[in-house]
Scaffold this motif. Structure first.
Motif, PDB file in Angstrom:
ATOM      1  N   UNK A  44      -1.502  19.528   3.254  1.00 16.78           N
ATOM      2  CA  UNK A  44      -1.472  19.062   4.643  1.00 16.78           C
ATOM      3  C   UNK A  44      -0.710  17.749   4.766  1.00 16.78           C
ATOM      4  N   UNK A  45      -0.152  17.535   5.934  1.00 15.50           N
ATOM      5  CA  UNK A  45       0.553  16.306   6.272  1.00 15.50           C
ATOM      6  C   UNK A  45      -0.453  15.185   6.513  1.00 15.50           C
ATOM      7  N   UNK A  46      -0.170  13.988   6.005  1.00 17.07           N
ATOM      8  CA  UNK A  46      -0.993  12.801   6.276  1.00 17.07           C
ATOM      9  C   UNK A  46      -0.206  11.920   7.237  1.00 17.07           C
ATOM     10  N   UNK A  47      -0.768  11.735   8.420  1.00 13.01           N
ATOM     11  CA  UNK A  47      -0.096  10.896   9.413  1.00 13.01           C
ATOM     12  C   UNK A  47      -0.246   9.415   9.081  1.00 13.01           C
ATOM     13  N   UNK A  48      -1.423   9.031   8.572  1.00  7.01           N
ATOM     14  CA  UNK A  48      -1.628   7.634   8.187  1.00  7.01           C
ATOM     15  C   UNK A  48      -2.774   7.536   7.195  1.00  7.01           C
ATOM     16  N   UNK A  49      -2.737   6.481   6.390  1.00  8.36           N
ATOM     17  CA  UNK A  49      -3.835   6.177   5.464  1.00  8.36           C
ATOM     18  C   UNK A  49      -3.904   4.662   5.315  1.00  8.36           C
ATOM     19  N   UNK A  50      -5.107   4.132   5.426  1.00 11.62           N
ATOM     20  CA  UNK A  50      -5.310   2.686   5.396  1.00 11.62           C
ATOM     21  C   UNK A  50      -6.386   2.317   4.376  1.00 11.62           C
ATOM     22  N   UNK A  51      -6.208   1.199   3.725  1.00  8.53           N
ATOM     23  CA  UNK A  51      -7.224   0.607   2.859  1.00  8.53           C
ATOM     24  C   UNK A  51      -7.549  -0.762   3.435  1.00  8.53           C
ATOM     25  N   UNK A  52      -8.789  -0.943   3.837  1.00  5.74           N
ATOM     26  CA  UNK A  52      -9.219  -2.189   4.482  1.00  5.74           C
ATOM     27  C   UNK A  52      -8.298  -2.579   5.633  1.00  5.74           C
ATOM     28  N   UNK A  53      -7.827  -1.581   6.373  1.00 11.09           N
ATOM     29  CA  UNK A  53      -7.022  -1.820   7.564  1.00 11.09           C
ATOM     30  C   UNK A  53      -5.524  -1.917   7.339  1.00 11.09           C
ATOM     31  N   UNK A  54      -5.068  -1.897   6.097  1.00  5.35           N
ATOM     32  CA  UNK A  54      -3.628  -1.969   5.814  1.00  5.35           C
ATOM     33  C   UNK A  54      -3.183  -0.669   5.175  1.00  5.35           C
ATOM     34  N   UNK A  55      -2.012  -0.207   5.528  1.00  7.39           N
ATOM     35  CA  UNK A  55      -1.557   1.029   4.907  1.00  7.39           C
ATOM     36  C   UNK A  55      -0.271   1.548   5.480  1.00  7.39           C
ATOM     37  N   UNK A  56      -0.044   2.809   5.209  1.00  7.01           N
ATOM     38  CA  UNK A  56       1.218   3.427   5.576  1.00  7.01           C
ATOM     39  C   UNK A  56       1.027   4.699   6.366  1.00  7.01           C
ATOM     40  N   UNK A  57       2.146   5.376   6.572  1.00  2.00           N
ATOM     41  CA  UNK A  57       2.124   6.576   7.397  1.00  2.00           C
ATOM     42  C   UNK A  57       3.170   7.574   6.919  1.00  2.00           C
ATOM     43  N   UNK A  58       3.001   8.783   7.419  1.00  4.36           N
ATOM     44  CA  UNK A  58       3.975   9.852   7.238  1.00  4.36           C
ATOM     45  C   UNK A  58       4.202  10.262   5.785  1.00  4.36           C
ATOM     46  N   UNK A  59       3.200  10.900   5.206  1.00  5.82           N
ATOM     47  CA  UNK A  59       3.357  11.435   3.855  1.00  5.82           C
ATOM     48  C   UNK A  59       3.205  12.949   3.937  1.00  5.82           C
ATOM     49  N   UNK A  60       4.265  13.641   3.574  1.00  7.44           N
ATOM     50  CA  UNK A  60       4.267  15.090   3.622  1.00  7.44           C
ATOM     51  C   UNK A  60       3.346  15.699   2.580  1.00  7.44           C
ATOM     52  N   UNK A  61       3.141  17.007   2.720  1.00  2.00           N
ATOM     53  CA  UNK A  61       2.318  17.741   1.767  1.00  2.00           C
ATOM     54  C   UNK A  61       2.870  17.550   0.366  1.00  2.00           C
ATOM     55  N   UNK A  62       1.987  17.336  -0.589  1.00  2.00           N
ATOM     56  CA  UNK A  62       2.310  17.152  -2.003  1.00  2.00           C
ATOM     57  C   UNK A  62       3.228  15.939  -2.233  1.00  2.00           C
ATOM     58  N   UNK A  63       3.272  15.017  -1.286  1.00  2.00           N
ATOM     59  CA  UNK A  63       4.191  13.884  -1.372  1.00  2.00           C
ATOM     60  C   UNK A  63       3.623  12.696  -2.115  1.00  2.00           C
TER      61      UNK A  63
ATOM     62  N   UNK B 269       0.837  -1.198   0.000  1.00  2.00           N
ATOM     63  CA  UNK B 269       0.000   0.000   0.000  1.00  2.00           C
ATOM     64  C   UNK B 269       0.871   1.246   0.000  1.00  2.00           C
ATOM     65  N   UNK B 270       0.513   2.207  -0.854  1.00  2.00           N
ATOM     66  CA  UNK B 270       1.218   3.483  -0.917  1.00  2.00           C
ATOM     67  C   UNK B 270       0.246   4.642  -0.798  1.00  2.00           C
ATOM     68  N   UNK B 271       0.786   5.811  -0.468  1.00  2.00           N
ATOM     69  CA  UNK B 271      -0.016   7.025  -0.314  1.00  2.00           C
ATOM     70  C   UNK B 271       0.494   8.072  -1.285  1.00  2.00           C
ATOM     71  N   UNK B 272      -0.439   8.791  -1.920  1.00  2.00           N
ATOM     72  CA  UNK B 272      -0.089   9.952  -2.735  1.00  2.00           C
ATOM     73  C   UNK B 272      -0.928  11.110  -2.207  1.00  2.00           C
ATOM     74  N   UNK B 273      -0.239  12.160  -1.756  1.00  2.00           N
ATOM     75  CA  UNK B 273      -0.888  13.295  -1.113  1.00  2.00           C
ATOM     76  C   UNK B 273      -0.990  14.457  -2.091  1.00  2.00           C
ATOM     77  N   UNK B 274      -2.203  14.825  -2.452  1.00  2.00           N
ATOM     78  CA  UNK B 274      -2.451  15.928  -3.385  1.00  2.00           C
ATOM     79  C   UNK B 274      -2.883  17.186  -2.627  1.00  2.00           C
ATOM     80  N   UNK B 275      -2.500  17.290  -1.359  1.00  2.00           N
ATOM     81  CA  UNK B 275      -2.916  18.431  -0.535  1.00  2.00           C
ATOM     82  C   UNK B 275      -1.700  19.113   0.085  1.00  2.00           C
TER      83      UNK B 275
ATOM     84  N   UNK C 175      -1.433  -1.146  -4.321  1.00  2.00           N
ATOM     85  CA  UNK C 175      -2.619  -0.308  -4.185  1.00  2.00           C
ATOM     86  C   UNK C 175      -2.185   1.063  -3.664  1.00  2.00           C
ATOM     87  N   UNK C 176      -2.616   2.113  -4.346  1.00  2.00           N
ATOM     88  CA  UNK C 176      -2.277   3.486  -3.966  1.00  2.00           C
ATOM     89  C   UNK C 176      -3.517   4.252  -3.569  1.00  2.00           C
TER      90      UNK C 176
END
Length: 148
Positions: A38-57, A30-36, A110-111
């Motif tokens: 703001x900082x994203x501390x965590x993001x999960x899909x069906x309970x699995x995911x990652x953390x720490x994605x900076x703004x525009x990251x 699982x990966x995160x793409x931040x289009x904002x 999955x992103x």
């Protein structure tokens, strides 16, 4: 007579069944793409995911695993939950998101894409979130407005 009833029931049942769907699955990172901005501390899909994605990251998918069907089908959805803190206060949001169509042979990660106004899109791709070949281009940090 009983035989005819049984045969009739079997024919009706056989005609009413839907074609079988390929139910094979695999564990996708699982990966995160931040289009904002703001900082994203965590993001999960069906309970699995990652953390720490900076703004525009945008990053690679480096957290294992969420179960993904090998073959995409209409109506495929995941439960997305993310935390975008405001100051020191956690702000959790969640929604059910339809997974965008992917090719059966991708076998990708999955992103989770987070946009302003809590818009969320989910894709499966073999290309990292920052790649120019990724299905949804990563956002660039807007240039500062010049003051004259």
């Amino acid at each position: 007579m009983k035989v005819l009833i049984i045969i009739f029931a079997m024919v009706v049942t056989a005609c009413s069944t839907h074609p079988s769907r390929d139910d094979s699955v695999y564990g996708a990172s699982v990966g995160i793409v931040n289009h904002t901005s703001k900082y994203i501390h965590s993001a999960l899909a069906n309970g699995a995911g990652g953390a720490n994605m900076g703004a525009w990251g945008a990053g690679g998918a480096n957290v294992c695993c969420v179960i993904v069907p090998s073959k995409w089908y209409p109506g495929l959805k995941v439960h997305v939950r993310w935390n975008m803190p405001e100051g020191s206060k956690d702000v959790y949001k969640e929604k059910i998101v339809e997974v965008e169509r992917y090719e059966d042979d991708d076998g990708g990660s999955l992103y989770i894409h987070i946009f302003p106004n809590d818009e969320v899109r989910v894709v499966v791709s073999t290309y990292a979130g920052w790649s120019t070949k990724h299905p949804i281009p990563a956002s660039k940090k807007p240039a500062p407005e010049s003051s004259q």
